[in-house]
Scaffold this motif. Sequence first.
Motif, mmCIF file in Angstrom:
data_model
loop_
_atom_site.group_PDB
_atom_site.id
_atom_site.type_symbol
_atom_site.label_atom_id
_atom_site.label_comp_id
_atom_site.label_asym_id
_atom_site.label_seq_id
_atom_site.Cartn_x
_atom_site.Cartn_y
_atom_site.Cartn_z
ATOM 1 N N ILE A 83 0.836 -1.198 0.000
ATOM 2 C CA ILE A 83 0.000 0.000 0.000
ATOM 3 C C ILE A 83 0.872 1.250 0.000
ATOM 4 C CG2 ILE A 83 -1.780 1.259 1.269
ATOM 5 C CD1 ILE A 83 -2.763 -1.370 2.367
ATOM 6 N N ILE A 84 1.936 1.233 0.810
ATOM 7 C CA ILE A 84 2.843 2.377 0.865
ATOM 8 C C ILE A 84 3.467 2.633 -0.503
ATOM 9 C CG2 ILE A 84 5.032 3.196 1.817
ATOM 10 C CD1 ILE A 84 4.269 1.790 4.433
ATOM 11 N N THR A 314 -8.448 19.082 -8.522
ATOM 12 C CA THR A 314 -7.898 17.958 -9.292
ATOM 13 C C THR A 314 -7.055 17.047 -8.403
ATOM 14 O OG1 THR A 314 -7.830 19.337 -11.281
ATOM 15 C CG2 THR A 314 -6.489 17.337 -11.287
ATOM 16 N N LEU A 315 -6.222 17.646 -7.556
ATOM 17 C CA LEU A 315 -5.380 16.861 -6.652
ATOM 18 C C LEU A 315 -6.213 16.021 -5.705
ATOM 19 C CD1 LEU A 315 -2.694 19.530 -5.671
ATOM 20 C CD2 LEU A 315 -2.307 17.480 -7.035
ATOM 21 N N ILE A 316 -7.218 16.643 -5.093
ATOM 22 C CA ILE A 316 -8.039 15.924 -4.114
ATOM 23 C C ILE A 316 -8.793 14.775 -4.773
ATOM 24 C CG2 ILE A 316 -9.999 16.147 -2.533
ATOM 25 C CD1 ILE A 316 -9.100 19.032 -2.018
ATOM 26 N N VAL A 317 -9.421 15.055 -5.924
ATOM 27 C CA VAL A 317 -10.195 14.019 -6.621
ATOM 28 C C VAL A 317 -9.287 12.887 -7.090
ATOM 29 C CG1 VAL A 317 -11.604 13.543 -8.659
ATOM 30 C CG2 VAL A 317 -12.015 15.611 -7.310
ATOM 31 N N SER A 322 -7.532 7.345 -6.600
ATOM 32 C CA SER A 322 -6.404 6.420 -6.465
ATOM 33 C C SER A 322 -6.564 5.547 -5.223
ATOM 34 C CB SER A 322 -5.095 7.200 -6.395
ATOM 35 O OG SER A 322 -4.909 7.992 -7.531
ATOM 36 N N ALA A 323 -7.041 6.147 -4.127
ATOM 37 C CA ALA A 323 -7.208 5.384 -2.893
ATOM 38 C C ALA A 323 -8.233 4.271 -3.072
ATOM 39 C CB ALA A 323 -7.629 6.317 -1.757
ATOM 40 N N TYR A 324 -9.342 4.572 -3.743
ATOM 41 C CA TYR A 324 -10.357 3.541 -3.985
ATOM 42 C C TYR A 324 -9.855 2.497 -4.980
ATOM 43 C CZ TYR A 324 -14.083 5.680 -1.268
ATOM 44 O OH TYR A 324 -14.846 6.153 -0.234
ATOM 45 N N ALA A 325 -9.078 2.923 -5.972
ATOM 46 C CA ALA A 325 -8.496 1.957 -6.914
ATOM 47 C C ALA A 325 -7.543 1.014 -6.203
ATOM 48 C CB ALA A 325 -7.781 2.704 -8.036
ATOM 49 N N MET A 350 -12.474 4.136 4.489
ATOM 50 C CA MET A 350 -11.033 4.258 4.708
ATOM 51 C C MET A 350 -10.311 4.935 3.539
ATOM 52 S SD MET A 350 -8.595 3.659 6.887
ATOM 53 C CE MET A 350 -9.213 2.361 7.962
ATOM 54 N N PRO A 351 -10.572 4.561 2.278
ATOM 55 C CA PRO A 351 -9.911 5.275 1.176
ATOM 56 C C PRO A 351 -10.245 6.758 1.147
ATOM 57 C CG PRO A 351 -10.849 3.216 0.397
ATOM 58 C CD PRO A 351 -11.368 3.417 1.783
#
Length: 527
Positions: A83-84, A314-317, A322-325, A350-351
Amino acid sequence: MHAQLPFLLAMIVTIVLLNMLANKLKIAYPILLVVGGLLTGFIPGLPMVRIDPDLIFFIFLPPLLFEASWSVSFKEMKKWWRIIGSFAFLVVFFTALSVAVVSSHFIPGFTIALGFLLGGIVSPPDAVSTGAITKFVKIPKATSAILEGESLLNDASSLIIFRFALVAVGTGQFIWQQAALSFVWMVIGGAGIGLLLAWIFVNAHKRLPLDAQSNIALTLIEPYFMYWLAEQFHCSGVLAVVSGGLLMSAQRLVFLNSTSRIQSFSVWESFVFILNGVVFLIIGLELPEIVEGLRETNIPLREAIGYGILVTVTLIVARIISAYAALLATIIFRPSVIPRARSNKRRWLMPMLLGWTGMRGVVSLAAALAIPITMDNGAIFPQRNLILFITFIVILLTLLVQGLTLPYFVTRTQLFEGVVAEESEASTRQKMKRGLKQHVYEFLKDKYENQLNGHAGMEKFLKQWEERAKATDDSWMNEKTKVIFVEVLEIQRQYLTELNKDPTIDEDIIRQQLYQIDLEEERLKII
């Protein structure tokens, strides 16, 4: 220089006062420092704060990364390395790509190369901001380990993007084959140089007759040397400092004595606090000059603010996507390594939390200021002032919006309430201390059984250690018992080092106990 000295001293006083206010208000101090610097920057008559772009990386990054690598739990990094790694490299690359596409499409005069340059600058979340904010909320060790590990490595990946984009803007071309080879060399060479120098430094500390002050002085210059040498070989200085720092951190019990470890902890904590404070103040103080640069290029302030908001969104989205992917990929390919949660709802939240911990700070500012004013051919670097302003807006908005709402987000969703993924701290400490007492008691019985029987001083010594209480009378402590006591302390360190191999034990608790043992050894020296 003498004219600047009062201003520099005032900056340090301001940092201390704002940190006190932040602790009282329970707000992360980087937020108040940026706002304080912003307000201070508009006070008339103050000197302009200017830092040579060529030195901005070298001044701030090496010690900040080195200290972070000493603080992070390498055991937890190994546990969550997938994950890291995905957040530190894949997510950073995806974020930079998203910024490049959006900025080149919506911002006039931005090429895809300039977009990647901006993406490399603003893509890495700031470790200091995240750590300062999450200390006000209780999060599981797994989550904090992921955030800490990511913060160590994402600087390297973002700065690699920054470097390649800088070359592409300056030359007008980008050769993928050369870039791929350069990337591999930067990663492998940087890590290799860092590990080699760390090994040399460890052996130098062990073999040279150094006292505590000399040891600390060397640790202050070692990260700078790692960074400088790696950069001379066109490798990643960031990876050199991180890899070298991790190796030296793992060997700290070998090459530093108790006095050096105790004193260096306070020295480094204060040093890094001042560095971080200065950087976040500079972020705010730089705004008037950045705005002036925008006026010189005839870019309307309202329009530039809109570009900054666009890039921030854009950065936040991109980070949340990416977290959900990453979660979906983990569920499909490695379901056994997913952090446990009480319900599927909390697992899917969590993501969102990881995506929301994207505050920008030190590295983004350093990278933006390091953009040269002119290119090699003498031409003005395109869009430099706008990139600086967008970077400032991104840092300010992520600190204010995400930084102020993150504790509320964690508390409101009750995301971590009732999570039992790891042992409670109290039970872990109790288990560790019981093991320590039994281990040392067996050691004393085996080695000094004859001396223990009928010897009042030795019996008192054993009882004093087992109960962890201060003796009211130190007359029993003679040179012979001191030798045994020091040996007992070393036995405890060995036991704790072995205990740290247990994946269920929090390494921070082990380090705290080792620090207590160092304090005990120092107390013994003055008896």
